[in-house]
Design a protein around this motif. Structure first.
Motif, PDB file in Angstrom:
ATOM      1  N   THR A  68       0.838  -1.212   0.000  1.00  0.00           N
ATOM      2  CA  THR A  68       0.000   0.000   0.000  1.00  0.00           C
ATOM      3  C   THR A  68       0.864   1.249   0.000  1.00  0.00           C
ATOM      4  O   THR A  68       0.668   2.171  -0.802  1.00  0.00           O
ATOM      5  CB  THR A  68      -0.903   0.014   1.263  1.00  0.00           C
ATOM      6  N   VAL A  69       1.826   1.258   0.926  1.00  0.00           N
ATOM      7  CA  VAL A  69       2.672   2.453   1.082  1.00  0.00           C
ATOM      8  C   VAL A  69       3.481   2.696  -0.199  1.00  0.00           C
ATOM      9  O   VAL A  69       3.579   3.828  -0.680  1.00  0.00           O
ATOM     10  CB  VAL A  69       3.605   2.284   2.312  1.00  0.00           C
ATOM     11  N   GLN A  70       4.054   1.613  -0.760  1.00  0.00           N
ATOM     12  CA  GLN A  70       4.858   1.752  -1.976  1.00  0.00           C
ATOM     13  C   GLN A  70       3.989   2.282  -3.134  1.00  0.00           C
ATOM     14  O   GLN A  70       4.381   3.201  -3.857  1.00  0.00           O
ATOM     15  CB  GLN A  70       5.481   0.394  -2.334  1.00  0.00           C
ATOM     16  N   TRP A  71       2.825   1.689  -3.273  1.00  0.00           N
ATOM     17  CA  TRP A  71       1.917   2.091  -4.362  1.00  0.00           C
ATOM     18  C   TRP A  71       1.488   3.545  -4.187  1.00  0.00           C
ATOM     19  O   TRP A  71       1.469   4.336  -5.122  1.00  0.00           O
ATOM     20  CB  TRP A  71       0.689   1.168  -4.362  1.00  0.00           C
ATOM     21  N   ASN A  77       4.152  10.213  -6.576  1.00  0.00           N
ATOM     22  CA  ASN A  77       5.525  10.558  -6.986  1.00  0.00           C
ATOM     23  C   ASN A  77       6.370  11.072  -5.812  1.00  0.00           C
ATOM     24  O   ASN A  77       7.076  12.074  -5.917  1.00  0.00           O
ATOM     25  CB  ASN A  77       5.480  11.606  -8.110  1.00  0.00           C
ATOM     26  N   PHE A  78       6.251  10.380  -4.688  1.00  0.00           N
ATOM     27  CA  PHE A  78       7.014  10.734  -3.493  1.00  0.00           C
ATOM     28  C   PHE A  78       8.373  10.032  -3.582  1.00  0.00           C
ATOM     29  O   PHE A  78       8.471   8.819  -3.468  1.00  0.00           O
ATOM     30  CB  PHE A  78       6.223  10.291  -2.251  1.00  0.00           C
ATOM     31  N   LYS A  79       9.438  10.836  -3.818  1.00  0.00           N
ATOM     32  CA  LYS A  79      10.744  10.260  -4.174  1.00  0.00           C
ATOM     33  C   LYS A  79      11.373   9.396  -3.074  1.00  0.00           C
ATOM     34  O   LYS A  79      12.151   8.499  -3.359  1.00  0.00           O
ATOM     35  CB  LYS A  79      11.742  11.396  -4.515  1.00  0.00           C
ATOM     36  N   LEU A  80      11.057   9.713  -1.822  1.00  0.00           N
ATOM     37  CA  LEU A  80      11.721   8.991  -0.721  1.00  0.00           C
ATOM     38  C   LEU A  80      10.979   7.727  -0.299  1.00  0.00           C
ATOM     39  O   LEU A  80      11.349   7.100   0.699  1.00  0.00           O
ATOM     40  CB  LEU A  80      11.884   9.921   0.489  1.00  0.00           C
TER      41      LEU A  80
END
Lengths: 324, 178
Positions: A68-71, A77-80
């Motif tokens: 979920t968090v990765q997706w 488009n959160f780079k970190l």
């Protein structure tokens, strides 16, 4: 009361609803629902005491949470995001419920994060594996090796922790400017602690004796062996096994009109911040004293030691000359 | 917990200095592009650092006590050597230093070979017949380990030597200002 709880749950749901409001099943919100469902099942099983279902559901919940968090991160488009997901993966593999961060979880965090960060280069939109483009390969290697280097630095923290456990004297040295100490208790120099332990051991040994026994104990033929025994007992009490060989303790019998005046000096020969072993000194007076007890004067042994101090001058340049 | 900021900061500076010197040399001597030389040299230096750290972690428990204490002093107090007179000229240290230097050069050469081979089309690299049985990956690894570019090897040795001199210079400067 019930109404209040109902209100709190309702307002929380209003706040969290967008996160679970899935436009399609194939979305990060859909995974968020699965995560929530798994954790709810885990909590219910925890209440009912069904341990294996609880463990299974909570692990499944963590896996769903990672996806979920990765997706979500990729979607916005959160780079970190690889480093957030990497932390979750480390906790999944090496975490526990004690609240502390295990060594393995901290060390593998950058490695997992690096692998997650480069995964898109190895997969296409249908999640099929392929080799990364040649021009991307050096940057992939650089990213992974940077993460591996950070892991090494994290491992160094634990190596240093092991050193300070083996040699606690390191912690009382001057660490300023070279390291940042976090949650480190201020402690007296190890030399002072060691000399205090010697003083306690000396008192414990001599106080139960009579004065004539103390005189015999201090005779030149016995003194060496007896004082060595005191120092060894104090070392066993105060120092770690590896540290014992690195402390030199010397004692001198100083001139005194009555009783004995013993000077102990302890010098550290392990790693240190400045040239020359730091020397600490403690002087103990051993006297015969008299205690009033039912109109009688009872002879007792009195051992009195001053505060241990760091010597700025060599121990042999004492104003009070040794007896021998 | 103790964070060894001093040694980490020193390694970052040493890496930056090494990467600058070596990539400049690679661009001049081997006519690599600026991007290629910086990327390859950065990767090679980072991987070498990781290998050296792993070697240290694996061996520090087995090292003689005096070497172990030097390392502890260097990491915790940044004071492995307190004065120039304190530096031991022990033949074993000199041999160990030379062996480490040669090993580091060898690792860097092979990393550069692997990177170079992995980023170029396979047809450009292989003069031999590409057999059907070899997968591209196996072929690339085989090619990487059979590379023997004398000019590049010489440049790696020279670049590494200049980096070591620069890093030692930094250490001496630190010693002077201490």
């Amino acid at each position: 009361m019930l109404k209040q709880i109902q209100d709190i749950i309702q307002s929380f749901w209003q706040f969290a609803k967008p996160a679970f409001d899935a436009p399609t099943a194939y979305s990060w919100q859909g995974l968020a629902r699965l995560t929530l469902f798994s954790f709810i099942v885990a909590v219910i099983c925890w209440v009912l005491g069904i341990d294996w279902v609880r463990d299974f559901s909570s692990t499944l919940g963590q896996v769903f949470l990672i996806f979920t968090v990765q997706w979500w991160g990729v979607h916005y488009n959160f780079k970190l995001i690889p480093w957030v997901t990497g932390a979750l993966v480390s906790v999944l593999f090496f975490g526990n419920l004690t609240g502390t961060i295990p060594q393995a979880a901290l060390i593998t965090w950058p490695l997992f994060s690096g692998v997650i960060a480069v995964l898109p280069d190895f997969t296409d939109r249908n999640l099929e594996l392929h080799s990364p483009k040649p021009e991307k390969r050096p940057s992939i290697v650089t990213l992974l090796s940077t993460q591996a280097l950070i892991s090494c630095w994290l491992q160094l923290l634990f190596v240093i922790q092991a050193w300070t456990e083996d040699y606690p004297a390191l912690l009382s040295d001057d660490l300023d400017g070279n390291v940042v100490a976090i949650e480190l208790e201020t402690r007296s120099p190890q030399g002072v602690e060691f000399l205090n332990a010697i003083a306690v051991e000396l008192e414990t040994t001599l106080v139960p004796l009579s004065w004539s026994e103390v005189q015999k104990w201090m005779q030149p033929a016995n003194r060496e062996e007896n004082l060595t025994g005191v120092v060894v007992s104090a070392a066993d009490e105060q120092l770690t096994p590896l540290e014992r060989a690195l402390w030199d303790v010397e004692y001198q019998l100083l001139n005194q009109a009555s009783g004995y005046r013993l000077q102990f000096t302890a010098s550290w020969n392990g790693p240190q911040s400045s040239v020359g072993a730091p020397v600490h000194r403690k002087i103990c007076q051993i006297r015969e004293a008299f205690q009033a007890e039912d109109d009688f004067q009872t002879a007792v042994v009195d051992v009195e030691c001053d505060r241990a101090q760091k010597l700025d001058i060599p121990p042999n340049s004492e104003p009070n000359q040794p007896v021998e | 917990m103790i964070l060894p900021i001093s040694i980490i900061a020193f390694q970052i500076i040493a890496l930056l200095v090494s990467i600058t010197i070596e990539s400049f040399l690679f661009r001049k001597q081997l006519h690599w592009t600026r991007q290629d030389s910086v990327q390859y040299v950065t990767a090679a230096n980072l991987i070498t650092s990781v290998i050296l750290w792993l070697f240290l972690f694996g061996s520090e428990g087995q090292l003689p006590q005096w070497i172990r204490f030097r390392i502890i002093s260097l990491i915790l107090f940044s004071s492995s050597f307190e004065s120039f007179d304190d530096i031991p000229i022990d033949p074993w240290i000199v041999i160990g230093f030379i062996l480490t230097y040669v090993l580091v050069c060898f690792i860097k050469i092979k990393i550069l070979d692997i990177l170079k081979v992995s980023t170029q089309p396979i047809e450009d690299l292989s003069e031999q017949d590409i057999t059907e049985s070899d997968s591209t990956f196996v072929l690339r690894v085989r090619l990487a380990f059979s590379q023997d570019d004398r000019e590049k090897n010489k440049t790696v040795f020279l670049g590494n030597l200049l980096s070591v001199i620069a890093v030692l210079g930094l250490m001496f400067l630190q010693l002077l200002f201490n």
